[in-house]
Write a protein that holds these residues in place. Structure first.
Motif, short mmCIF file in Angstrom:
data_model
loop_
_atom_site.label_atom_id
_atom_site.label_comp_id
_atom_site.label_asym_id
_atom_site.label_seq_id
_atom_site.Cartn_x
_atom_site.Cartn_y
_atom_site.Cartn_z
N ARG A 174 0.84 -1.19 0.00
CA ARG A 174 0.00 0.00 0.00
C ARG A 174 0.88 1.25 0.00
O ARG A 174 1.78 1.37 0.82
CB ARG A 174 -0.90 0.00 1.23
N VAL A 175 0.58 2.16 -0.90
CA VAL A 175 1.39 3.37 -1.06
C VAL A 175 0.60 4.59 -0.62
O VAL A 175 -0.55 4.79 -1.04
CB VAL A 175 1.84 3.54 -2.53
N GLY A 176 1.21 5.41 0.22
CA GLY A 176 0.57 6.64 0.67
C GLY A 176 1.44 7.85 0.36
O GLY A 176 2.66 7.77 0.34
N LEU A 177 0.79 8.97 0.12
CA LEU A 177 1.48 10.24 -0.12
C LEU A 177 1.49 11.02 1.19
O LEU A 177 0.42 11.33 1.74
CB LEU A 177 0.77 11.02 -1.21
N LEU A 178 2.66 11.33 1.72
CA LEU A 178 2.76 12.02 2.99
C LEU A 178 2.20 13.44 2.86
O LEU A 178 2.60 14.20 1.99
CB LEU A 178 4.21 12.08 3.45
N ASN A 179 1.25 13.77 3.76
CA ASN A 179 0.56 15.04 3.65
C ASN A 179 0.12 15.50 5.03
O ASN A 179 0.35 14.81 6.03
CB ASN A 179 -0.64 14.89 2.70
N ILE A 192 -0.70 18.24 -4.07
CA ILE A 192 -1.97 18.26 -4.82
C ILE A 192 -1.76 17.78 -6.25
O ILE A 192 -2.59 17.06 -6.81
CB ILE A 192 -2.57 19.68 -4.79
N ALA A 193 -0.63 18.15 -6.85
CA ALA A 193 -0.35 17.73 -8.23
C ALA A 193 0.08 16.27 -8.31
O ALA A 193 -0.12 15.61 -9.34
CB ALA A 193 0.74 18.63 -8.83
N THR A 194 0.67 15.76 -7.23
CA THR A 194 1.15 14.37 -7.22
C THR A 194 0.01 13.38 -7.04
O THR A 194 0.04 12.28 -7.60
CB THR A 194 2.19 14.18 -6.10
N TYR A 195 -0.98 13.75 -6.28
CA TYR A 195 -2.09 12.85 -5.93
C TYR A 195 -2.70 12.16 -7.16
O TYR A 195 -2.80 10.91 -7.18
CB TYR A 195 -3.15 13.62 -5.16
N PRO A 196 -3.14 12.89 -8.19
CA PRO A 196 -3.76 12.21 -9.33
C PRO A 196 -2.79 11.31 -10.11
O PRO A 196 -3.22 10.30 -10.69
CB PRO A 196 -4.27 13.37 -10.21
N LEU A 197 -1.51 11.65 -10.11
CA LEU A 197 -0.53 10.81 -10.80
C LEU A 197 -0.44 9.44 -10.13
O LEU A 197 -0.38 8.41 -10.82
CB LEU A 197 0.84 11.49 -10.81
N LEU A 198 -0.41 9.43 -8.82
CA LEU A 198 -0.34 8.16 -8.09
C LEU A 198 -1.64 7.38 -8.22
O LEU A 198 -1.63 6.15 -8.36
CB LEU A 198 -0.04 8.43 -6.60
N LYS A 199 -2.76 8.09 -8.20
CA LYS A 199 -4.06 7.44 -8.28
C LYS A 199 -4.27 6.77 -9.63
O LYS A 199 -4.90 5.69 -9.72
CB LYS A 199 -5.16 8.47 -8.04
N ASN A 205 -0.41 0.64 -5.89
CA ASN A 205 -1.59 0.42 -5.05
C ASN A 205 -1.73 1.63 -4.13
O ASN A 205 -1.40 1.59 -2.94
CB ASN A 205 -1.43 -0.87 -4.25
N PHE A 206 -2.22 2.72 -4.70
CA PHE A 206 -2.28 3.99 -3.98
C PHE A 206 -3.50 4.03 -3.07
O PHE A 206 -4.64 3.82 -3.52
CB PHE A 206 -2.33 5.14 -4.99
N VAL A 207 -3.27 4.31 -1.78
CA VAL A 207 -4.37 4.35 -0.81
C VAL A 207 -4.72 5.78 -0.39
O VAL A 207 -5.57 5.98 0.47
CB VAL A 207 -4.03 3.50 0.44
N GLY A 208 -4.05 6.77 -0.99
CA GLY A 208 -4.38 8.16 -0.70
C GLY A 208 -3.35 8.86 0.16
O GLY A 208 -2.24 8.36 0.39
N ASN A 209 -3.71 10.03 0.63
CA ASN A 209 -2.84 10.79 1.52
C ASN A 209 -2.73 10.11 2.88
O ASN A 209 -3.70 9.54 3.38
CB ASN A 209 -3.36 12.21 1.71
#
Length: 333
Positions: A174-179, A192-199, A205-209
């Motif tokens: 599971r991958v999360g973006l630190l926020n 904010i710009a990275t979020y849609p790229l990971l999704k 397997n992006f699980v969100g922030n």
């Protein structure tokens, strides 16, 4: 397995690095090439009743890149610096991996100039494992790039996923973006710009922030951020774990007889906890994205950390992670 170990430019001098490499050679039956000032290396070997043999080699390097030097300029100028020579051994195929506890900036520069990037990767990233309640969380980048663009973080997420799956054996990590919050509208422009790229990336397997606490509670397996934030997270985690162990020891040893008796009973458990929180157990962190195996250690690494860094390099080698990263990268038209 043949590992080039840069023994120069560290906080404690060559002895800890040399002896850690020697311990690894003896335990894992791999060949270590000790790269640095041959006289200093020989002095350490003699002092500790060790000698050059089939598992221990010496490669002389006449120069050292100090922590205070500009990494890129120093690597270009000092062709016989220990980190440059060690990297060259991997480039020529004489060694399979390089380990360095010297200047991180110089290590990254030497890897970029000496090994080059994997095609399609714009910037390499340091993937550091941090213990959590259930196992391990990989945090990247933890220091290779202090400024990263969204596409760099996306590539870090992909490489971190591959490392977690094939080296740490975490299925579908599971991958999360630190926020600073879970909502997809939270954070600075980079987040904010990275979020849609990971999704939108099918290989992640992006699980969100995720927030800072999620690194240690086991809610996520891979956490992505830039090197500025990641390095602060890493140093904070290490400092906090040491403080907790110190406070716990102080509370148990400076209390009454009953508390001391209880401390004796729980000592095995405390030793296990200390081992799990000890950064030396993890050895070193791979520099992902360069075209060769490169393990980066703390400048304050002692023998135990270096020995474990060699183990990490062997696990990384067996995983075939570099070729898997190449296969999973989106093909450019």
């Amino acid at each position: 397995m043949k590992v080039a170990v840069d023994v120069m430019g560290t906080d404690y001098g060559p002895e800890q690095i040399v002896m850690g490499a020697v311990q690894a050679a003896e335990q894992y039956k791999c060949t270590v090439h000790l790269v640095g000032d041959s006289q200093q290396i020989n002095d350490v070997l003699v002092k500790n009743n060790k000698s050059v043999n089939e598992y221990i080699k010496i490669t002389h390097a006449s120069e050292v890149i100090e922590m205070t030097e500009h990494p890129g300029s120093a690597v270009r100028k000092k062709k016989d610096a220990s980190i440059v020579v060690a990297t060259r051994l991997v480039k020529t195929g004489e060694c399979d991996a390089v380990i360095s506890a010297g200047s991180t900036g110089a290590a990254v520069a030497a890897a970029l100039f000496g090994l080059g990037r994997i095609p399609g990767i714009e910037r390499p990233t340091i993937a550091t494992p941090i213990p959590n309640e259930k196992g391990t969380t990989v945090v990247l980048d933890s220091g290779a790039n202090v400024d990263s663009k969204p596409q760099h973080l996306e590539q870090s997420a992909l490489m971190g996923s591959i490392y977690a799956k094939y080296v740490l054996n975490i299925n579908n990590p599971r991958v999360g973006l630190l926020n600073i919050g879970e909502e997809d509208t939270k954070g600075n422009e980079q987040a904010i710009a990275t979020y849609p790229l990971l999704k939108e990336n099918e290989y992640i397997n992006f699980v969100g922030n995720v927030e800072g606490r999620d690194i240690t509670n086991g809610a996520v397996d891979v956490v992505v951020c830039d090197g500025f934030v990641g390095n602060i997270v890493l140093k904070m985690a290490e400092g906090l774990s040491k403080t907790i162990m110190h406070l716990l020891k102080d509370a148990l040893t400076n209390s009454g007889f009953v508390a001391k008796l209880g401390a004796m009973l729980i000592m095995p458990a405390l030793k296990g906890l200390k081992s799990k929180l000890d950064p030396a157990e993890y050895g070193g962190a791979p520099l992902l994205g360069v075209n060769g195996e490169f393990i980066i250690c703390h400048g304050s690494s002692k023998a135990k950390a270096i020995k474990n860094a060699v183990r990490v390099s062997m696990e990384f080698n067996r995983s075939n992670a570099i070729n898997i990263i190449k296969e999973k990268l989106p093909k450019k038209d």
